[in-house]
Design an enzyme around this catalytic site. Structure first.
Site, PDB file in Angstrom:
ATOM      1  N   ARG A 144       0.816  -1.218   0.000  1.00  0.00           N
ATOM      2  CA  ARG A 144       0.000   0.000   0.000  1.00  0.00           C
ATOM      3  C   ARG A 144       0.851   1.269   0.000  1.00  0.00           C
ATOM      4  NH1 ARG A 144      -4.699  -2.174  -1.550  1.00  0.00           N
ATOM      5  NH2 ARG A 144      -5.768  -3.409   0.032  1.00  0.00           N
ATOM      6  N   TYR A 203       7.155  -2.237  -5.159  1.00  0.00           N
ATOM      7  CA  TYR A 203       6.413  -1.584  -4.089  1.00  0.00           C
ATOM      8  C   TYR A 203       6.954  -0.185  -3.808  1.00  0.00           C
ATOM      9  CZ  TYR A 203       3.983  -5.942  -2.815  1.00  0.00           C
ATOM     10  OH  TYR A 203       3.196  -7.068  -2.807  1.00  0.00           O
ATOM     11  N   LEU A 256      -8.419  -6.141   5.698  1.00  0.00           N
ATOM     12  CA  LEU A 256      -9.479  -5.196   6.061  1.00  0.00           C
ATOM     13  C   LEU A 256     -10.021  -4.475   4.836  1.00  0.00           C
ATOM     14  CD1 LEU A 256      -7.889  -3.745   9.326  1.00  0.00           C
ATOM     15  CD2 LEU A 256      -9.661  -5.502   9.109  1.00  0.00           C
TER      16      LEU A 256
END
Length: 294
Positions: free
Chosen positions: A22, A55, A214
């Site tokens: 992320r 990433y 999540l």
């Protein structure tokens, strides 16, 4: 956190793993932020960290390497994952004009050598192929992975986002175990459970790594009808256990045998995930949540 075996072939990892998938905001990708998250994870008992060459817009491995150079922890006390396969256009990659997959032997070797250099380490505990290039030479791909393992640069081989058939296909070319398959799995995306991916992973005596546990925060804040319905059921059941709904959502994954792959930078959200390991979720409560996900 007590360490667990990733598969019957090993290695041992923390039951929650932190991944940098992320980290897309380059302005926030700093050594200080990397060190803050790594230290928090180690404080909570998370010693396993998941990287990829791409990433953080090709930044995260080097930032982690800077933290490693500070020697605030021993290399042997952590478990490093990294991967390659996805090629993304970026200023640092002038030859890449379109997102695509590349699992050629040449790219794998170049990527591993670059990752070792950036991460400031001599070996990678688990090296993964991120997707499978449909036009790759699988004999070459498998041969390259085996050579890297024999060289000691790579200790174990894994895969990311492989379908059951792709998993079987690559395994047929390897004479060494595949130790994990990273898949997206959460209460708002149960595709891997419904498609048989989870069943096949278990058949191969592996623990699935569940990325986006999540749902990128959607479980707590999503406004779509599925997110709202699941959140209502989570709140109802969480009240029985006196825990946060995010902890309950991760407890649902843990009950399934999955290891949550944490991607958030939010410290409270990381703590909520770790708190899930103290929840003894009742079987019928698990099925109530699964029904809500439909």
């Amino acid at each position: 956190m007590e360490k667990v075996y990733l598969s019957d072939a090993g290695p041992k990892v923390s039951p929650a793993i932190y991944g940098f998938y992320r980290w897309n905001n380059e302005a926030e990708n700093t050594t200080a932020n990397m060190e803050r998250i790594v230290n928090l994870c180690l404080e909570l008992g998370i010693n396993s960290f998941d990287h990829a060459d791409v990433y953080g817009n090709y930044q995260c491995e080097a930032l982690f390497g800077e933290v490693m150079r500070k020697k605030s922890f021993k290399r042997e006390d952590i478990v490093l994952f990294t991967k390659c396969g996805i090629r993304l256009p970026h200023a640092s990659q002038p030859n890449i004009r379109i997102k695509h997959f590349d699992t050629s032997g040449k790219h794998i070797i170049q990527s591993v050598d670059q990752s070792l250099k950036k991460l400031n380490t001599d070996y990678i505990d688990i090296f993964l192929l991120d997707h499978l290039d449909p036009i790759s030479n699988l004999e070459e791909t498998a041969s390259t992975l085996l050579k890297l393992k024999l060289s000691g640069k790579v200790k174990n081989i894994g895969i990311t986002n492989f379908s059951v058939f792709q998993h079987q296909l690559l395994a047929s070319y390897l004479n060494t175990p595949i130790v994990t398959n990273h898949i997206e799995l959460n209460l708002l995306n149960t595709t891997a459970l419904d498609s048989g991916q989870i069943d096949y992973i278990k058949q191969r005596y592996m623990r699935p790594l569940a990325s986006a546990p999540l749902a990128d925060g959607r479980i707590a804040t999503g406004t779509d009808i599925l997110a709202v319905n699941v959140r209502e059921k989570l709140q109802e059941i969480s009240n029985k256990y006196h825990v946060d709904i995010e902890s309950m959502a991760v407890a649902w994954l843990i009950k399934l045998g999955a290891l949550p792959l944490i991607g958030t930078r939010n410290e409270q959200r990381i703590r909520n995930i770790v708190n899930a390991f103290s929840i003894d979720l009742d079987n019928q409560d698990w099925h109530e949540l699964y029904a809500a996900s439909k």
